[in-house]
Design a protein around this motif. Sequence first.
Motif, mmCIF file in Angstrom:
data_model
loop_
_atom_site.group_PDB
_atom_site.id
_atom_site.type_symbol
_atom_site.label_atom_id
_atom_site.label_comp_id
_atom_site.label_asym_id
_atom_site.label_seq_id
_atom_site.Cartn_x
_atom_site.Cartn_y
_atom_site.Cartn_z
ATOM 1 N N MET A 1 0.833 -1.209 0.000
ATOM 2 C CA MET A 1 0.000 0.000 0.000
ATOM 3 C C MET A 1 0.867 1.258 0.000
ATOM 4 N N ILE A 2 0.317 2.312 -0.542
ATOM 5 C CA ILE A 2 0.990 3.611 -0.531
ATOM 6 C C ILE A 2 0.649 4.316 0.770
ATOM 7 N N SER A 3 1.637 4.796 1.475
ATOM 8 C CA SER A 3 1.403 5.526 2.723
ATOM 9 C C SER A 3 1.033 6.978 2.417
ATOM 10 N N PRO A 4 -0.024 7.497 3.046
ATOM 11 C CA PRO A 4 -0.364 8.916 2.831
ATOM 12 C C PRO A 4 0.793 9.848 3.164
ATOM 13 N N SER A 5 1.623 9.456 4.128
ATOM 14 C CA SER A 5 2.734 10.320 4.537
ATOM 15 C C SER A 5 3.779 10.473 3.438
ATOM 16 N N SER A 6 3.733 9.596 2.436
ATOM 17 C CA SER A 6 4.695 9.691 1.335
ATOM 18 C C SER A 6 4.244 10.676 0.258
ATOM 19 N N ILE A 7 3.038 11.229 0.411
ATOM 20 C CA ILE A 7 2.472 12.133 -0.600
ATOM 21 C C ILE A 7 2.619 13.580 -0.133
ATOM 22 N N SER A 8 3.342 14.372 -0.896
ATOM 23 C CA SER A 8 3.494 15.801 -0.620
ATOM 24 C C SER A 8 2.406 16.549 -1.375
ATOM 25 N N LEU A 9 1.557 17.276 -0.665
ATOM 26 C CA LEU A 9 0.469 17.997 -1.331
ATOM 27 C C LEU A 9 0.976 18.993 -2.379
ATOM 28 N N PRO A 10 1.959 19.839 -2.081
ATOM 29 C CA PRO A 10 2.432 20.777 -3.118
ATOM 30 C C PRO A 10 2.929 20.052 -4.369
ATOM 31 N N GLN A 11 3.678 18.973 -4.196
ATOM 32 C CA GLN A 11 4.193 18.232 -5.343
ATOM 33 C C GLN A 11 3.061 17.538 -6.102
ATOM 34 N N PHE A 12 2.120 16.971 -5.359
ATOM 35 C CA PHE A 12 0.992 16.285 -5.986
ATOM 36 C C PHE A 12 0.156 17.251 -6.820
ATOM 37 N N LEU A 13 -0.178 18.394 -6.249
ATOM 38 C CA LEU A 13 -0.999 19.368 -6.972
ATOM 39 C C LEU A 13 -0.277 19.904 -8.197
ATOM 40 N N THR A 14 1.016 20.140 -8.085
ATOM 41 C CA THR A 14 1.791 20.633 -9.224
ATOM 42 C C THR A 14 1.841 19.603 -10.339
ATOM 43 N N LYS A 15 1.963 18.336 -9.962
ATOM 44 C CA LYS A 15 2.016 17.272 -10.964
ATOM 45 C C LYS A 15 0.721 17.188 -11.761
ATOM 46 N N TRP A 16 -0.418 17.334 -11.070
ATOM 47 C CA TRP A 16 -1.708 17.148 -11.726
ATOM 48 C C TRP A 16 -2.299 18.426 -12.309
ATOM 49 N N TYR A 17 -1.938 19.582 -11.755
ATOM 50 C CA TYR A 17 -2.535 20.840 -12.211
ATOM 51 C C TYR A 17 -1.529 21.804 -12.820
ATOM 52 N N GLY A 18 -0.272 21.411 -12.859
ATOM 53 C CA GLY A 18 0.744 22.295 -13.401
ATOM 54 C C GLY A 18 1.309 23.218 -12.334
ATOM 55 N N GLU A 19 2.299 23.994 -12.728
ATOM 56 C CA GLU A 19 2.933 24.926 -11.788
ATOM 57 C C GLU A 19 1.922 25.991 -11.340
ATOM 58 N N PRO A 20 2.001 26.426 -10.095
ATOM 59 C CA PRO A 20 1.118 27.518 -9.648
ATOM 60 C C PRO A 20 1.264 28.729 -10.539
ATOM 61 N N ASP A 21 0.147 29.404 -10.805
ATOM 62 C CA ASP A 21 0.192 30.580 -11.668
ATOM 63 C C ASP A 21 -0.183 31.857 -10.922
ATOM 64 N N LYS A 22 -0.225 31.760 -9.599
ATOM 65 C CA LYS A 22 -0.508 32.939 -8.789
ATOM 66 C C LYS A 22 0.493 33.004 -7.641
ATOM 67 N N SER A 23 0.707 34.182 -7.135
ATOM 68 C CA SER A 23 1.627 34.345 -6.016
ATOM 69 C C SER A 23 1.059 33.681 -4.763
#
Length: 212
Positions: A1-23
Motif C-alpha cells: 500500500m501507498i502511505s499517505p505520509s509519502s504524498i506531498s500535497l504541493p508536489q501532488f498538486l503541481t504534478k496534476w494541475y501544473g505549476e502555480p500561476d498565482k503568487s
Amino acid sequence: MISPSSISLPQFLTKWYGEPDKSAARVTSHPRVPPALMEWHALAAQWSRPLMAVKKFIPIGDITVHDGMNVFMTDPGDAIWAFDPTTPMAVYEGRMYEEWCKVPETFEEFLIHNALVEVAYNAPYKMSCDSVRNDRMVDVLAPMEEVAFGEWKWPAPGHRIFASETLIAHIGPALSDGGPLNISSAHSEVQIGAIDPTEASYLRNVPDTDWF
C-alpha cells in the motif's frame, strides 16, 4: 500500500494541475482553525483553476457552526465536514440532519485523501463506469496500488483510493448489486482520473465494461 505520509500535497498538486500561476497567498491565521486547514487554503490559492470538482471548501472567514461544530467543507448534497473548535485537530463528517462521525485520519491525511479524490473527478482526462463486476476489477486496478487512507462514509461506506504516477481511481460498491472487492460476483463503481488519455486507454480492453 501507498502511505499517505509519502504524498506531498504541493508536489501532488503541481504534478496534476501544473505549476502555480498565482503568487503565494497570505491567509490570516485564526487561533481555533487547524493549521493544516490554513495551509491548504494558502496552497490552493496559488492556482487560478479550481482544485475541487465535487466538494467545496468554505472560506476561512465564512466558516459556520452546525451542532457545535465548525463546518469547513460541503458537497452539492447535504454532506458536510467540520472540526470541533475546542479540539480542532480532528475531522468529523456528517449530513445536515445526522450525527457527526469522526474520520479515522489526521487533518493532514484527510486533506491529502480529499485532494486525491478530487483529482479522480478533476483530472485532465477522466473515465468512469457505474458498474464493473468485481472479478474484472483486477484488470481495472492493475496499474495502481491502494493508498492506505482511513475510511469515510462519503459518498457511501466502502470507497477506496488507488493510484499510480499517472492514474487516480476512486472506487466503491455500485448502486446496484454493489459489494466489496473480495466478493467477485458483486459490482463496483469506478471513477478514474488520468494525466494523459493514453494512460487510461487500457480500460477499453477490460471485458464487460462500458466507460464514459
